[in-house]
Design a protein around this motif. Structure first.
Motif, mmCIF file in Angstrom:
data_model
loop_
_atom_site.group_PDB
_atom_site.id
_atom_site.type_symbol
_atom_site.label_atom_id
_atom_site.label_comp_id
_atom_site.label_asym_id
_atom_site.label_seq_id
_atom_site.Cartn_x
_atom_site.Cartn_y
_atom_site.Cartn_z
ATOM 1 N N SER A 168 4.468 2.285 18.528
ATOM 2 C CA SER A 168 4.527 2.071 17.075
ATOM 3 C C SER A 168 4.574 0.598 16.701
ATOM 4 C CB SER A 168 5.711 2.824 16.472
ATOM 5 O OG SER A 168 6.943 2.323 16.953
ATOM 6 N N CYS A 169 4.865 -0.286 17.652
ATOM 7 C CA CYS A 169 4.835 -1.724 17.340
ATOM 8 C C CYS A 169 3.409 -2.241 17.256
ATOM 9 C CB CYS A 169 5.635 -2.527 18.362
ATOM 10 S SG CYS A 169 4.859 -2.677 19.995
ATOM 11 N N LEU A 170 2.454 -1.497 17.827
ATOM 12 C CA LEU A 170 1.051 -1.915 17.812
ATOM 13 C C LEU A 170 0.236 -1.202 16.738
ATOM 14 C CD1 LEU A 170 0.221 -2.032 21.622
ATOM 15 C CD2 LEU A 170 0.892 -3.914 20.109
ATOM 16 N N MET A 171 0.819 -0.223 16.100
ATOM 17 C CA MET A 171 0.115 0.551 15.075
ATOM 18 C C MET A 171 0.597 0.110 13.709
ATOM 19 S SD MET A 171 -0.019 4.673 14.769
ATOM 20 C CE MET A 171 -0.978 5.488 13.517
ATOM 21 N N LEU A 172 -0.324 -0.087 12.804
ATOM 22 C CA LEU A 172 0.067 -0.404 11.439
ATOM 23 C C LEU A 172 0.528 0.865 10.740
ATOM 24 C CD1 LEU A 172 -2.850 -2.798 10.453
ATOM 25 C CD2 LEU A 172 -0.501 -3.423 11.073
ATOM 26 N N ALA A 173 1.486 0.727 9.866
ATOM 27 C CA ALA A 173 1.987 1.879 9.122
ATOM 28 C C ALA A 173 0.865 2.544 8.327
ATOM 29 C CB ALA A 173 3.130 1.459 8.204
ATOM 30 N N VAL A 174 -0.041 1.745 7.771
ATOM 31 C CA VAL A 174 -1.136 2.312 6.976
ATOM 32 C C VAL A 174 -2.057 3.190 7.821
ATOM 33 C CG1 VAL A 174 -1.062 0.514 5.203
ATOM 34 C CG2 VAL A 174 -2.575 0.244 7.185
ATOM 35 N N MET A 234 0.837 -1.178 0.000
ATOM 36 C CA MET A 234 0.000 0.000 0.000
ATOM 37 C C MET A 234 0.881 1.239 0.000
ATOM 38 S SD MET A 234 -3.021 -1.070 2.634
ATOM 39 C CE MET A 234 -4.136 0.112 1.946
ATOM 40 N N ASN A 235 0.449 2.239 -0.721
ATOM 41 C CA ASN A 235 1.152 3.514 -0.745
ATOM 42 C C ASN A 235 0.544 4.409 0.327
ATOM 43 O OD1 ASN A 235 2.935 3.069 -2.951
ATOM 44 N ND2 ASN A 235 1.157 3.159 -4.286
ATOM 45 N N ILE A 236 1.398 4.951 1.201
ATOM 46 C CA ILE A 236 0.917 5.849 2.243
ATOM 47 C C ILE A 236 1.776 7.097 2.258
ATOM 48 C CG2 ILE A 236 -0.056 4.026 3.691
ATOM 49 C CD1 ILE A 236 2.459 4.251 5.466
ATOM 50 N N GLU A 237 1.186 8.172 2.764
ATOM 51 C CA GLU A 237 1.900 9.442 2.935
ATOM 52 C C GLU A 237 1.590 9.969 4.321
ATOM 53 O OE1 GLU A 237 0.961 12.434 0.071
ATOM 54 O OE2 GLU A 237 1.984 11.390 -1.560
ATOM 55 N N PHE A 238 2.609 10.427 4.989
ATOM 56 C CA PHE A 238 2.424 11.083 6.270
ATOM 57 C C PHE A 238 3.576 12.051 6.474
ATOM 58 C CE2 PHE A 238 4.487 7.010 7.051
ATOM 59 C CZ PHE A 238 5.543 7.297 7.910
ATOM 60 N N THR A 239 3.405 12.947 7.405
ATOM 61 C CA THR A 239 4.464 13.891 7.713
ATOM 62 C C THR A 239 5.319 13.279 8.805
ATOM 63 O OG1 THR A 239 3.039 15.734 7.121
ATOM 64 C CG2 THR A 239 4.985 16.251 8.443
ATOM 65 N N LEU A 240 6.583 13.057 8.512
ATOM 66 C CA LEU A 240 7.528 12.453 9.448
ATOM 67 C C LEU A 240 8.565 13.489 9.839
ATOM 68 C CD1 LEU A 240 8.695 10.032 10.980
ATOM 69 C CD2 LEU A 240 9.918 9.424 8.868
ATOM 70 N N ALA A 254 0.397 -4.219 3.741
ATOM 71 C CA ALA A 254 -0.696 -3.757 4.609
ATOM 72 C C ALA A 254 -0.471 -4.093 6.074
ATOM 73 C CB ALA A 254 -2.019 -4.345 4.139
ATOM 74 N N ARG A 255 0.209 -5.166 6.388
ATOM 75 C CA ARG A 255 0.356 -5.571 7.790
ATOM 76 C C ARG A 255 1.672 -5.120 8.433
ATOM 77 N NH1 ARG A 255 0.805 -11.355 5.579
ATOM 78 N NH2 ARG A 255 3.042 -11.614 5.464
ATOM 79 N N THR A 256 2.399 -4.227 7.798
ATOM 80 C CA THR A 256 3.657 -3.718 8.355
ATOM 81 C C THR A 256 3.366 -2.794 9.527
ATOM 82 O OG1 THR A 256 4.714 -3.818 6.193
ATOM 83 C CG2 THR A 256 5.752 -2.398 7.825
ATOM 84 N N SER A 257 4.057 -3.021 10.644
ATOM 85 C CA SER A 257 3.882 -2.134 11.796
ATOM 86 C C SER A 257 4.555 -0.794 11.508
ATOM 87 C CB SER A 257 4.490 -2.755 13.053
ATOM 88 O OG SER A 257 5.897 -2.817 12.937
ATOM 89 N N LEU A 258 4.092 0.215 12.197
ATOM 90 C CA LEU A 258 4.707 1.533 12.035
ATOM 91 C C LEU A 258 6.167 1.481 12.462
ATOM 92 C CD1 LEU A 258 4.537 4.527 11.317
ATOM 93 C CD2 LEU A 258 3.596 4.946 13.609
ATOM 94 N N SER A 259 6.475 0.739 13.528
ATOM 95 C CA SER A 259 7.872 0.654 13.981
ATOM 96 C C SER A 259 8.758 0.045 12.896
ATOM 97 C CB SER A 259 7.994 -0.137 15.286
ATOM 98 O OG SER A 259 7.502 -1.452 15.142
ATOM 99 N N ASP A 260 8.300 -1.012 12.255
ATOM 100 C CA ASP A 260 9.101 -1.624 11.183
ATOM 101 C C ASP A 260 9.240 -0.691 9.996
ATOM 102 O OD1 ASP A 260 9.607 -3.911 12.641
ATOM 103 O OD2 ASP A 260 8.107 -5.141 11.612
#
Length: 156
Positions: free
Chosen positions: A58-64, A1-7, A18-24
């Motif tokens: 961030s290990c519990l939040m999905l990157a998406v 999935m393509n995502i955009e956020f301000t980092l 889709a199942r990648t954690s935010l931490s990863d």
């Protein structure tokens, strides 16, 4: 999935399963290795980042789930030169030893003091109780956060 956020203040686009954690995503895809991963169950707090002003595991939040959000890692809290007031306070109070847990403590404390710059020691203890440190003990960490309140109060 393509995502955009301000980092850390920069618009960031990344493609992740889709199942990648935010931490990863932060560590492996975006090379923000200040976000540490330990328990991967949300218990230790080492992976804490700030998402839209809130401290998040961030290990519990999905990157998406970060799509369209403002995400701040410990790298985003550090000025271009020197240290932030909170980091200076950690240094002054010797609030770290091995340093593995420190990014999680810093991001958690930053989120707290940004929202509650008058936080009491008891409130600081309560909020930081979700972050584990195996070598420092918590007295110096609580004192460092309490001492850093002044800088957050001045920035209001």
């Amino acid at each position: 999935m393509n995502i955009e956020f301000t980092l850390n203040g920069q618009l960031t686009a990344v493609e992740v399963p889709a199942r990648t954690s935010l931490s990863d995503c932060l560590r492996h895809d975006l090379r923000k290795t200040g976000t540490h991963v330990a328990c991967e169950h949300g218990v230790c707090g080492a992976c804490t980042v700030i998402v839209d002003g809130d401290a998040v595991r961030s290990c519990l939040m999905l990157a998406v789930q970060a799509d369209g959000c403002q995400v701040t890692t410990v790298e985003g809290m550090t000025p271009v030169t020197g240290l932030s007031a909170l980091q200076e306070s950690f240094h002054r109070h010797h609030a770290l030893q091995c340093g593995f847990c420190t990014p999680g403590f810093l991001t958690t404390a930053h989120a707290l003091l940004s929202a509650e710059p008058e936080a009491s020691r008891d409130r600081i203890r309560e909020v930081l109780s979700g972050n584990l440190c195996r070598c420092t003990g918590y007295v110096s960490i609580v004192e460092a956060v309490y001492d850093a309140r002044r800088a957050y109060q001045e920035n209001r």
